[in-house]
Motif scaffolding. Structure first.
Motif, PDB file in Angstrom:
ATOM      1  N   THR A  35     -38.684  -5.109  -7.971  1.00 45.10           N
ATOM      2  CA  THR A  35     -38.886  -4.777  -9.385  1.00 45.10           C
ATOM      3  C   THR A  35     -39.430  -3.360  -9.483  1.00 45.10           C
ATOM      4  N   PRO A  36     -39.428  -2.799 -10.685  1.00 42.25           N
ATOM      5  CA  PRO A  36     -40.142  -1.530 -10.863  1.00 42.25           C
ATOM      6  C   PRO A  36     -41.609  -1.702 -10.498  1.00 42.25           C
ATOM      7  N   GLU A  56     -42.496  -5.568 -15.611  1.00 45.52           N
ATOM      8  CA  GLU A  56     -42.836  -4.254 -15.072  1.00 45.52           C
ATOM      9  C   GLU A  56     -41.743  -3.237 -15.371  1.00 45.52           C
ATOM     10  N   GLY A  57     -42.152  -2.066 -15.857  1.00 45.74           N
ATOM     11  CA  GLY A  57     -41.222  -0.983 -16.115  1.00 45.74           C
ATOM     12  C   GLY A  57     -40.414  -1.103 -17.382  1.00 45.74           C
ATOM     13  N   THR A 111     -45.200   2.092  -3.581  1.00 47.83           N
ATOM     14  CA  THR A 111     -44.710   0.714  -3.530  1.00 47.83           C
ATOM     15  C   THR A 111     -45.650  -0.167  -2.722  1.00 47.83           C
ATOM     16  N   LEU A 152     -34.512  -0.818  -2.066  1.00 47.77           N
ATOM     17  CA  LEU A 152     -35.460  -0.764  -3.180  1.00 47.77           C
ATOM     18  C   LEU A 152     -36.336  -2.009  -3.222  1.00 47.77           C
ATOM     19  N   TYR A 195     -42.779  -5.447  -1.495  1.00 48.45           N
ATOM     20  CA  TYR A 195     -42.855  -4.080  -2.007  1.00 48.45           C
ATOM     21  C   TYR A 195     -43.164  -3.053  -0.915  1.00 48.45           C
ATOM     22  N   GLU A 253     -30.739  -1.795 -13.552  1.00 45.23           N
ATOM     23  CA  GLU A 253     -31.990  -2.326 -13.039  1.00 45.23           C
ATOM     24  C   GLU A 253     -32.448  -1.546 -11.802  1.00 45.23           C
ATOM     25  N   GLU A 254     -31.511  -1.203 -10.930  1.00 41.67           N
ATOM     26  CA  GLU A 254     -31.870  -0.398  -9.761  1.00 41.67           C
ATOM     27  C   GLU A 254     -32.327   0.998 -10.192  1.00 41.67           C
ATOM     28  N   ASN A 274     -48.912   0.511 -14.884  1.00 40.87           N
ATOM     29  CA  ASN A 274     -48.220  -0.754 -14.629  1.00 40.87           C
ATOM     30  C   ASN A 274     -48.505  -1.728 -15.766  1.00 40.87           C
ATOM     31  N   VAL A 327     -35.916   0.728 -11.277  1.00 40.45           N
ATOM     32  CA  VAL A 327     -36.819   0.590 -10.131  1.00 40.45           C
ATOM     33  C   VAL A 327     -37.063   1.954  -9.491  1.00 40.45           C
ATOM     34  N   SER A 358     -39.170   4.316 -11.549  1.00 41.43           N
ATOM     35  CA  SER A 358     -40.601   4.000 -11.535  1.00 41.43           C
ATOM     36  C   SER A 358     -41.272   4.583 -10.294  1.00 41.43           C
TER      37      SER A 358
END
Length: 365
Positions: free
Chosen positions: A288-289, A164-165, A253, A285, A277, A212-213, A126, A216, A219
């Motif tokens: 964020t990642p 992140e990610g 998560t 989802l 998360y 973006e999805e 991370n 996520v 990740s």
């Protein structure tokens, strides 16, 4: 002028020419011996830094300071002219190793063969772990330790973007004078390219609505398995869960949502405590990642494996592999097998038998 005098003059000229040839031959031998003989006084791991504006005499002085005692400055000048290195020594850090010759040293500086260091962004790390690793990397210049995540992304030219990610797991090479911000900028650009390529190659009938999805979900897949051939299958499980509105119920998560409170164990109260998360309490989802996904994870999400599996659980044989199931009954049986193997292994170790978490994959609803 008498013949005798002329004869003596001729002998003198001949001897003078012979002496000149001998001196030239001696000088050539000495020069050749200097140019191609291993220098003395260098210890393994020695470095020489050529800075902007350094002339050849300055570089020779630095070589002396590094332990090199071979050759006069004039010999270094002649060799530099022969190699076309005079006035063309490139700025940077150079490795000096036992056995190097003056020719090899000047060629390295002429051609800019500077010392290259490597920093690896590991898959599944991370942003907090990545920044800690960068802080320990030498000799990177520190330009980010005083920046929070938001300021960091602003410095990279992406204000408002969550970090992140966003940095592709890969090995990045750098040289003396580069900064941690330089490395992060390259890793960010590499991830942007990899994500664009994965999105362009995606299944057009997939459930993901944006790159973006995809990032996520990739990740999460990255955190769920280190087995390359399992990634498309795990991506398929999550894809099918998303398609039918089923919660992802994935432990990584939850762990990410716990942050520094995570102590290595997930307890039932952690699964029941709502956070943005917690995919046990929230559908869809996370926002964020949760880690840095590699290219393989991105491609797995772009092209998830077909099938009907909705569950997976660790096999528990030490291989890191998972058992995939289409029904809850099959999944519960796989969980029972995993627990049985776990208890047998603990009994063999003569340790206390405490039921572990029932795997790394989505739990039963």
């Amino acid at each position: 002028m008498s013949r005798k005098v002329l004869r003596r003059l001729g002998v003198f000229v001949f001897l003078l020419a012979l002496l000149a040839v001998a001196v030239a031959f001696w000088g050539w031998q000495r020069y050749s011996g200097f140019a191609d003989a291993p220098v003395s006084g260098i210890e393994a791991g020695e470095r020489l830094v050529v800075e902007r504006g350094d002339s050849l005499p300055v570089v020779v002085r630095k070589l002396r300071e590094a332990g090199v005692r071979d050759g006069h400055e004039a010999e270094w000048r002649v060799l530099a002219r022969e190699l076309g290195a005079a006035g063309r020594l490139q700025v940077g850090e150079y490795a000096l190793e036992p056995g190097m010759t003056p020719r090899a040293i000047l060629l390295a500086m002429r051609d800019g063969k500077v010392v290259r260091y490597a920093f690896t962004v590991l898959p599944g790390r991370n942003i907090r772990e990545l920044r800690a690793s960068l802080a320990a990397a030498e000799p990177l210049r520190d330009e980010t330790s005083d920046l929070d995540d938001a300021a960091l992304m602003d410095a990279l030219g992406h204000p408002g973007q969550h970090p992140e990610g966003r940095f592709l797991p890969e090995t990045y090479h750098y040289t003396l004078g580069d900064s941690d911000l330089d490395v992060l900028g390259r890793a960010h650009r590499a991830m942007a390219r990899a994500l664009d390529e994965a999105w362009a190659s995606r299944d057009p009938d997939g459930v993901l609505a944006s790159p973006e999805e995809m990032l996520v979900l990739a990740s999460i897949v990255e955190k769920e398995t280190g087995i390359a051939e399992e990634r498309p299958r795990i991506a398929g499980v999550f894809e099918r869960r998303l398609a039918i509105g089923m919660k992802l119920q994935t432990d990584p998560t939850v762990i990410y949502g716990l942050g520094s409170a995570y102590d290595g164990n997930i307890r039932r109260r952690d699964l029941e405590t709502d956070t943005p998360y917690n995919t046990y309490t929230r559908a869809g989802l996370p926002p964020t990642p949760i880690a840095m996904p590699g290219v393989e994870a991105l491609q797995a999400v772009a092209r998830p494996a077909e099938g009907d599996a909705l569950y997976f659980v660790a096999i528990g044989d030490g291989s890191g592999r998972h058992a995939f199931s289409a029904t809850l009954a099959e999944h519960n049986a796989a969980v029972a097998r995993y627990l049985r193997r776990y208890r047998q292994a603990r009994q063999a170790e003569r340790g206390p038998v405490v039921a572990p978490d029932t795997g790394t994959g989505p739990r039963s609803p």
